[in-house]
Write a protein that holds these residues in place. Structure first.
Motif, PDB file in Angstrom:
ATOM      1  N   TRP A 148       6.341   2.719  -0.237  1.00  0.00           N
ATOM      2  CA  TRP A 148       5.333   1.662  -0.221  1.00  0.00           C
ATOM      3  C   TRP A 148       5.511   0.811   1.023  1.00  0.00           C
ATOM      4  O   TRP A 148       6.635   0.571   1.479  1.00  0.00           O
ATOM      5  CB  TRP A 148       5.455   0.789  -1.460  1.00  0.00           C
ATOM      6  CG  TRP A 148       5.220   1.521  -2.738  1.00  0.00           C
ATOM      7  CD1 TRP A 148       6.161   2.152  -3.511  1.00  0.00           C
ATOM      8  CD2 TRP A 148       3.976   1.717  -3.395  1.00  0.00           C
ATOM      9  NE1 TRP A 148       5.577   2.716  -4.614  1.00  0.00           N
ATOM     10  CE2 TRP A 148       4.228   2.457  -4.568  1.00  0.00           C
ATOM     11  CE3 TRP A 148       2.662   1.329  -3.117  1.00  0.00           C
ATOM     12  CZ2 TRP A 148       3.222   2.828  -5.452  1.00  0.00           C
ATOM     13  CZ3 TRP A 148       1.655   1.688  -4.012  1.00  0.00           C
ATOM     14  CH2 TRP A 148       1.937   2.433  -5.157  1.00  0.00           C
ATOM     15  N   PRO A 151       2.064   0.028  -9.568  1.00  0.00           N
ATOM     16  CA  PRO A 151       2.682  -0.121  -8.249  1.00  0.00           C
ATOM     17  C   PRO A 151       3.550  -1.376  -8.197  1.00  0.00           C
ATOM     18  O   PRO A 151       3.500  -2.217  -9.109  1.00  0.00           O
ATOM     19  CB  PRO A 151       1.472  -0.269  -7.324  1.00  0.00           C
ATOM     20  CG  PRO A 151       0.453  -0.957  -8.181  1.00  0.00           C
ATOM     21  CD  PRO A 151       0.648  -0.368  -9.562  1.00  0.00           C
ATOM     22  N   TYR A 165       0.824  -1.196   0.000  1.00  0.00           N
ATOM     23  CA  TYR A 165       0.000   0.000   0.000  1.00  0.00           C
ATOM     24  C   TYR A 165       0.864   1.255   0.000  1.00  0.00           C
ATOM     25  O   TYR A 165       1.960   1.282   0.567  1.00  0.00           O
ATOM     26  CB  TYR A 165      -0.927  -0.002   1.231  1.00  0.00           C
ATOM     27  CG  TYR A 165      -1.845  -1.200   1.263  1.00  0.00           C
ATOM     28  CD1 TYR A 165      -3.033  -1.205   0.539  1.00  0.00           C
ATOM     29  CD2 TYR A 165      -1.512  -2.335   1.999  1.00  0.00           C
ATOM     30  CE1 TYR A 165      -3.873  -2.309   0.553  1.00  0.00           C
ATOM     31  CE2 TYR A 165      -2.348  -3.446   2.017  1.00  0.00           C
ATOM     32  CZ  TYR A 165      -3.523  -3.424   1.290  1.00  0.00           C
ATOM     33  OH  TYR A 165      -4.358  -4.526   1.296  1.00  0.00           O
ATOM     34  N   GLU A 166       0.311   2.306  -0.609  1.00  0.00           N
ATOM     35  CA  GLU A 166       1.032   3.567  -0.716  1.00  0.00           C
ATOM     36  C   GLU A 166       0.957   4.335   0.604  1.00  0.00           C
ATOM     37  O   GLU A 166      -0.081   4.353   1.282  1.00  0.00           O
ATOM     38  CB  GLU A 166       0.426   4.404  -1.840  1.00  0.00           C
ATOM     39  CG  GLU A 166       1.253   5.620  -2.212  1.00  0.00           C
ATOM     40  CD  GLU A 166       0.713   6.335  -3.426  1.00  0.00           C
ATOM     41  OE1 GLU A 166       1.359   7.301  -3.881  1.00  0.00           O
ATOM     42  OE2 GLU A 166      -0.363   5.928  -3.934  1.00  0.00           O
TER      43      GLU A 166
END
Length: 824
Positions: free
Chosen positions: A254, A568, A248-249
């Motif tokens: 990350w 991502p 997740y950002e």
């Protein structure tokens, strides 16, 4: 102790008495041989005058050298044998007849190796160990298939579940199957080296790269089947059955998150101020949370963006949550700890100096080499004339005993492991014949029996019905001991005093706090090999970080090189850090056993499971270390093969993975899909030219594949000698015709679950797999057998131990106390 090689100015390794010859061209055999070179073996790589084809595999350094070849081959020598030369066969046979181990990749790519009769050589040299790698094995429906790393992973269930829900499936770049096959090949050959020290003849081993890859997917294969659940893609960085478990950002960087147990979920919610989610009775277990993943993510994803990945990591350490920053390749190269531990090592390749990934087998008394030189074609590495031990060809050669016995018979292993990584390590030792005694506690059993400690689960003995536990713990005997009680600790020490190996994958402080650290155990048993399989290493700054296989993948750098260029970092669907750690642990134990058999000295192995994942990103690390910039991400495309990718077939969520690896294959593919004009178009006869119209080519392929179901498409394309594989679900493999024809799945009877399938090892020393001898133990099943048979306790004493709760056969529910032992 190691001898000093004055000529090279470096210590000679524990395997410096071994001579290894590597022929053919495959990533699996090259990696297998490199693992021998890491510990000082004299490895002679046989190449044609043009060199191993892998020398041309991307990613390439600024001077055009293969970073993948560099990783696979440093510290080897290169010998040129021209198959057209009149003395080619004589020279090659002479090399093989004076070596201990022949590593043979010709079935994958002969690389212009002269044709020789290995069986005839083996008759003359019974002490020779021969390891042969192939994509699928010598027999079975897939035996003649053309394959690539990606098509193997598709067939092995490692691609279909990754990526956006609507497709296409995403997959990691090449090199995974070669590392897995190489680890299994090394385990086979090294176990033979152990057996030969006891007078056994050499063996002829085969390793299937396809079946090696199933080590990663076997958990999902069996667990999903047992639960009767249907898996599907649910989006990038989401995977069954763990949630939240993804990348997740954050405000900066990350963050990898894995919350499996109820306690971890509660701590995660507390950290983010989500008390409503924490207290919901519908979200206690991971599989329950997975049913509501979109709602849960709406709550926590925005909150993660309030702080940096490093800040959340610090909070996670305090709260014992398995979260970790996802590093860039530059972060790995700047990591002082990884350099100090030898996870990142210097290499020289031609005129370039670079960094790559070192050996994961962190033996502390006989450590591996730290870096080295990549040989040019025909370049010999200088080897000291004086070796620490004679070649195994001379060891007890006149007293060869039954070559049909299991290679590790007579080795005793005490198993303090839980979950996947540690139990896979000890399962492999057990499969190869070691006597493995698994120690659990009624309060702290293996968490793969289940983390639900509520009374209904415990009272129904659901902990005896876990398919995953049964798969990972076959061929072992099991006892329970409460190590927090003095008498339980005394009994454990008595078992350890008579053992050859002890393995644990707890957090690093658990056994030392109980009085079972290596400093204590070495005084009880100087020959004992102790393997500690922690997440980050015994002395790491992050030693207290909780981790699962997904955490290891997140923190090792691999997700950074996976996915689309503008997307991502991407995780695999299955947390394969566990399986990779288990195989590396087994390999390390075998090296240490060879040393112990030679010297009578055991040692401590400080294996960091996160480092075991770094080889999968090694080529990119090398390129980054030279040029300062990582190679681009390709998504499902390939830097050399055009076309390459996943293509939709008829039917729901039906796909094949396809690659055209050379011009002739491209021509055959073009004809098969109805574009004979492309096949004869001179302007399309190289991959880079085809890249200009890659979108058009892909549309034409998918127009064809959509008229076939996936298996039909694979059958027709393989008949045309095009590399293709169906993107299988892991559960599909239970009905795979190739695995069925090879007897890969074995039926085993066990209490509580009855007849159930077990996967075979991917290594064989005959036509069939190693047999599964016994089912996984029920909790405390062998208490009396081991305590009386090995330790001489009377029935009265054993009954007293049971009455005092030191041993038992029933799991304690949460009413009886809180768990305080943790996985790696």
């Amino acid at each position: 102790m190691e001898a000093f090689d004055w000529e090279n100015g470096a210590t000679m390794g524990v395997l410096s008495h071994l001579r290894v010859v590597e022929i053919g061209s495959s990533a699996a055999t090259s990696y297998c041989a490199r693992l021998f070179a890491d510990f000082g073996a004299d490895v002679q790589k046989v190449e044609p005058p043009t060199g191993d084809p892998i020398r041309h595999c991307a990613p390439l350094t600024p001077m055009g050298q293969s970073a993948w070849f560099a990783f696979l081959n440093f510290n080897k020598s290169s010998t040129i044998i021209d198959p057209a030369a009149s003395d080619a066969i004589t020279r090659l046979e002479a090399m093989i007849e004076t070596c201990d181990i022949l590593v043979d990749g010709r079935d994958i790519d002969p690389a212009n190796c002269p044709s020789i009769d290995i069986a005839a050589i083996h008759q003359r040299r019974s002490s020779l160990t021969h390891l042969e790698a192939s994509w699928f094995g010598r027999e079975g429906p897939y035996a003649g298939f053309t394959a690539t790393d990606a098509t193997i992973r598709a067939l092995a269930g490692l691609i279909k579940l990754v990526g956006p829900a609507e497709g296409p499936p995403l997959h990691a770049p090449d090199f995974q199957t070669g590392i897995l096959g190489g680890l299994w090949g090394f385990i086979a050959a090294a176990s033979s080296a152990v057996a030969r020290m006891e007078g056994e003849a050499g063996r002829s081993w085969s390793v299937s790269v396809f079946e090696s890859s199933l080590t990663i997917s076997e958990y999902l294969m069996f667990e999903a089947s047992a639960r009767g659940e249907v898996m599907r893609r649910i989006g990038i960085n989401r995977f069954w059955p763990v949630f939240p478990g993804g990348i997740y950002e954050t405000k900066n960087g990350w963050l990898g998150v894995t919350t499996f147990t109820p306690a971890q979920w509660h701590a995660f919610c507390d950290m983010l101020g989500l008390s409503e989610l924490r207290d919901s009775p519908a979200l206690v277990l991971s599989e329950e949370r997975l049913q509501h993943f979109e709602m849960i993510e709406r709550h926590f994803v925005p909150r993660l963006k309030a702080r940096t990945a490093q800040e959340w990591f610090a909070e996670g350490l305090k709260r014992k949550i398995p979260i970790v920053p996802v590093p860039n390749l530059s972060d790995l190269l700047l990591d002082t700890e990884k350099r100090e531990r030898g996870a990142i090592v210097p290499i020289v390749l031609g005129q370039e100096e670079a960094m790559t990934v070192g050996s994961m087998q962190r033996l502390t008394l006989t450590p591996p080499r730290r870096g080295g030189k990549v040989p040019a074609v025909g370049e010999q590495r200088s080897v000291a004339d004086i070796r620490t031990h004679p070649s195994l060809a001379a060891v007890r050669s006149s007293t060869c005993i039954d070559a049909g016995r299991q290679p590790l018979r007579g080795i005793r292993v005490i198993d303090f492991t839980m979950g996947w990584a540690g139990p896979l390590c000890t399962r492999t030792l057990a499969d190869l014949g070691a006597e493995v005694i698994k120690i659990e506690s009624t309060k702290y059993p293996d968490w793969w029996r289940g983390v639900d400690r509520r009374s209904p689960y415990v009272d129904a003995q659901m902990y005896e019905k876990s398919q995953a536990f049964c798969v990972m713990n076959r061929n072992k005997r099991g006892i329970t001991l409460d190590l927090t009680q003095p008498q339980g600790l005394v009994l454990a020490k008595r078992l350890l005093a008579g053992a050859d190996v002890v393995v644990d994958n707890y957090s690093v402080d658990v056994l030392p706090k109980l009085g079972l650290g290596y400093d204590v155990l070495r005084t009880l048993n100087p020959r004992l090999v102790m393997l500690s399989m922690s997440a980050f290493g015994a002395n790491s700054l992050y030693r207290d970080c909780r981790a699962y296989g997904s955490t290891l993948e997140q923190g090792a750098g691999l997700p950074i090189v996976v996915g689309n260029p503008d997307g991502p970092p991407v995780m695999s669907h299955v947390a394969f850090g566990d399986a990779v750690g288990g195989l590396n642990g087994c390999a390390a134990v075998l090296v240490a056993l060879i040393h112990a058999r030679n010297t009578g000295l055991g040692q401590f192995i400080d294996l960091a499971q996160i480092e075991c994942m770094m080889p999968f990103a090694a080529p990119w690390i090398t390129v980054q270390s030279i040029g300062g910039m990582p190679p681009p991400k390709y998504g499902s495309r390939h830097p050399q093969f055009v076309p390459h990718g996943c293509f939709r077939c008829s039917g729901e969520d039906s796909w094949v993975m396809l690659a055209a690896i050379d011009e002739k294959m491209w021509q055959r593919l073009a004809i098969l899909i109805g574009r004979p004009d492309w096949a004869i178009d001179a302007s399309l006869q190289c991959a880079e030219a085809r890249r200009c119209i890659e979108d058009e080519i892909e549309r034409a392929i998918e127009a064809w594949t959509l008229t076939h179901d996936a298996d039909q498409a694979m059958s027709k394309l393989q008949a045309g000698r095009v590399a293709v594989g169906v993107a299988r679900q892991p559960t599909d493999l239970l009905r795979d015709p190739h695995l069925g024809s090879r007897g890969f799945l074995q039926e085993v009877e066990r209490a509580f679950i009855g007849l159930h399938p077990q996967p075979s090892m991917p290594i064989r020393d005959g036509s069939g797999p190693f047999a599964v001898r016994t089912a996984a133990p029920t909790l405390g099943e062998h208490n009396s057998e081991i305590l009386s048979g090995l330790l001489g306790l009377s029935d009265t004493k054993i009954a007293k131990l049971a009455s005092e709760g030191i041993i038992g056969t029933s799991m304690a529910s949460e009413r009886a106390g809180k768990r305080n032992m943790s996985r790696a």
